[in-house]
Design a protein around this motif. Structure first.
Motif, PDB file in Angstrom:
ATOM      1  N   SER A  15       0.633  -1.219  -0.074  1.00 53.71           N
ATOM      2  CA  SER A  15      -0.038   0.138  -0.036  1.00 53.71           C
ATOM      3  C   SER A  15       0.723   1.368   0.063  1.00 53.71           C
ATOM      4  O   SER A  15       0.364   2.547  -0.380  1.00 53.71           O
ATOM      5  CB  SER A  15      -1.085  -0.002   1.289  1.00 53.71           C
ATOM      6  N   ALA A  17       3.284   1.714  -1.771  1.00 56.49           N
ATOM      7  CA  ALA A  17       3.832   1.954  -2.980  1.00 56.49           C
ATOM      8  C   ALA A  17       2.759   2.383  -3.970  1.00 56.49           C
ATOM      9  O   ALA A  17       3.089   2.693  -5.360  1.00 56.49           O
ATOM     10  CB  ALA A  17       4.518   0.706  -3.496  1.00 56.49           C
ATOM     11  N   VAL A  18       1.508   2.174  -3.558  1.00 56.72           N
ATOM     12  CA  VAL A  18       0.418   2.591  -4.520  1.00 56.72           C
ATOM     13  C   VAL A  18       0.207   4.087  -4.520  1.00 56.72           C
ATOM     14  O   VAL A  18      -0.208   4.438  -3.254  1.00 56.72           O
ATOM     15  CB  VAL A  18      -0.899   1.952  -3.958  1.00 56.72           C
ATOM     16  N   PRO A  19       0.232   4.771  -5.712  1.00 63.41           N
ATOM     17  CA  PRO A  19       0.089   6.103  -5.648  1.00 63.41           C
ATOM     18  C   PRO A  19      -1.300   6.405  -5.222  1.00 63.41           C
ATOM     19  O   PRO A  19      -2.173   6.146  -5.425  1.00 63.41           O
ATOM     20  CB  PRO A  19       0.305   6.593  -6.980  1.00 63.41           C
ATOM     21  N   GLY A  20      -1.408   7.573  -4.140  1.00 62.98           N
ATOM     22  CA  GLY A  20      -2.326   8.103  -3.441  1.00 62.98           C
ATOM     23  C   GLY A  20      -2.959   7.209  -2.237  1.00 62.98           C
ATOM     24  O   GLY A  20      -3.999   7.476  -1.729  1.00 62.98           O
ATOM     25  N   ALA A  21      -2.523   5.963  -2.050  1.00 63.77           N
ATOM     26  CA  ALA A  21      -3.077   4.955  -1.063  1.00 63.77           C
ATOM     27  C   ALA A  21      -2.661   5.682   0.152  1.00 63.77           C
ATOM     28  O   ALA A  21      -3.697   5.293   1.027  1.00 63.77           O
ATOM     29  CB  ALA A  21      -2.631   3.626  -1.314  1.00 63.77           C
ATOM     30  N   GLN A  23      -1.944   8.824   2.206  1.00 61.85           N
ATOM     31  CA  GLN A  23      -1.689  10.065   2.378  1.00 61.85           C
ATOM     32  C   GLN A  23      -2.299  10.790   3.764  1.00 61.85           C
ATOM     33  O   GLN A  23      -3.282  10.314   4.214  1.00 61.85           O
ATOM     34  CB  GLN A  23      -2.530  11.038   1.145  1.00 61.85           C
ATOM     35  N   ARG A  79      -8.875   5.470   2.762  1.00 63.20           N
ATOM     36  CA  ARG A  79      -8.469   6.244   1.643  1.00 63.20           C
ATOM     37  C   ARG A  79      -9.880   6.915   1.186  1.00 63.20           C
ATOM     38  O   ARG A  79      -9.914   7.964   0.637  1.00 63.20           O
ATOM     39  CB  ARG A  79      -8.010   5.406   0.386  1.00 63.20           C
TER      40      ARG A  79
END
Length: 204
Positions: A15, A17-21, A23, A79
């Motif tokens: 998670s 490494a997943v963009p936007g996961a 923040q 998210r």
């Protein structure tokens, strides 16, 4: 047991490494706590636990799927909550503390159980003995008690309904297992103290 825990650990680590996961502090700390929880379990499988039997692969895969789903869903729901108003009472850092206490207490009592098994011994099938030390003097399953504390730590960090449902469901399941374990000890060992409760010291 690695089959049970490793997929959830991999998902929690992925998670990041997943963009936007991930923040914000709340999402980041939740992902870190979920990853730490399953990393601890994997390390305990490799270095701490001593198993007296085996588990069918189908059962292991089913349990693994449940852990994987809950880990991914907690992170995903966090998210989805992005942009919503922050809770009126912020439980983020008390939740981090609760998770840390739960994880540490769970690990400590797992160590006590593993040392109990290491020597084998008489007095029960497969060398089982009455656990001693720590909160085992007060309850049959302190490792479950601390695991419940850790799950409520997740709920406090996340402050989502889903994380709370996971914590309550886990607590109910572990309470049932604690009750069954206490009954097993009482039936197997005549010297099992009547004052030792199932899960909550002095209460139940």
């Amino acid at each position: 047991m690695l089959v049970i825990y490793a997929p959830a650990l991999a998902a929690a680590l992925a998670s990041f490494a997943v963009p936007g996961a991930v923040q914000g502090a709340r999402a980041g700390l939740l992902c870190a706590a979920v990853a730490a929880h399953f990393l601890k379990r994997v390390l305990e499988v490799l270095l701490v636990h001593r198993y007296s039997g085996s588990m069918p692969l189908g059962t292991a895969l089913l349990i693994s799927s449940c852990y994987l789903f809950n880990a991914v869903a907690m992170i995903y729901v966090q998210r989805l909550s992005r942009g919503l108003p922050e809770p009126a009472v912020d439980l983020l850092y008390p939740g981090v503390l609760a998770f840390a206490v739960g994880a540490a207490g769970n690990f400590y009592h797992h160590l006590l159980l593993s040392r109990l098994r290491a020597g084998g011994g008489a007095g029960g099938d497969k060398g089982y003995k009455i656990p001693r030390g720590g909160l085992f003097e007060l309850v049959a399953c302190p490792h479950y008690l601390f695991e419940i504390v850790a799950f409520f730590g997740f709920a406090m960090i996340a402050q989502t309904v889903y994380a709370l449902v996971v914590a309550v469901g886990s607590a109910a399941y572990l309470a049932g297992r604690s009750s069954a374990t206490r009954k097993w000890y009482a039936s197997k060992f005549e010297e099992f103290p009547a004052s030792v409760k199932a899960l909550v010291p002095y209460v139940w």
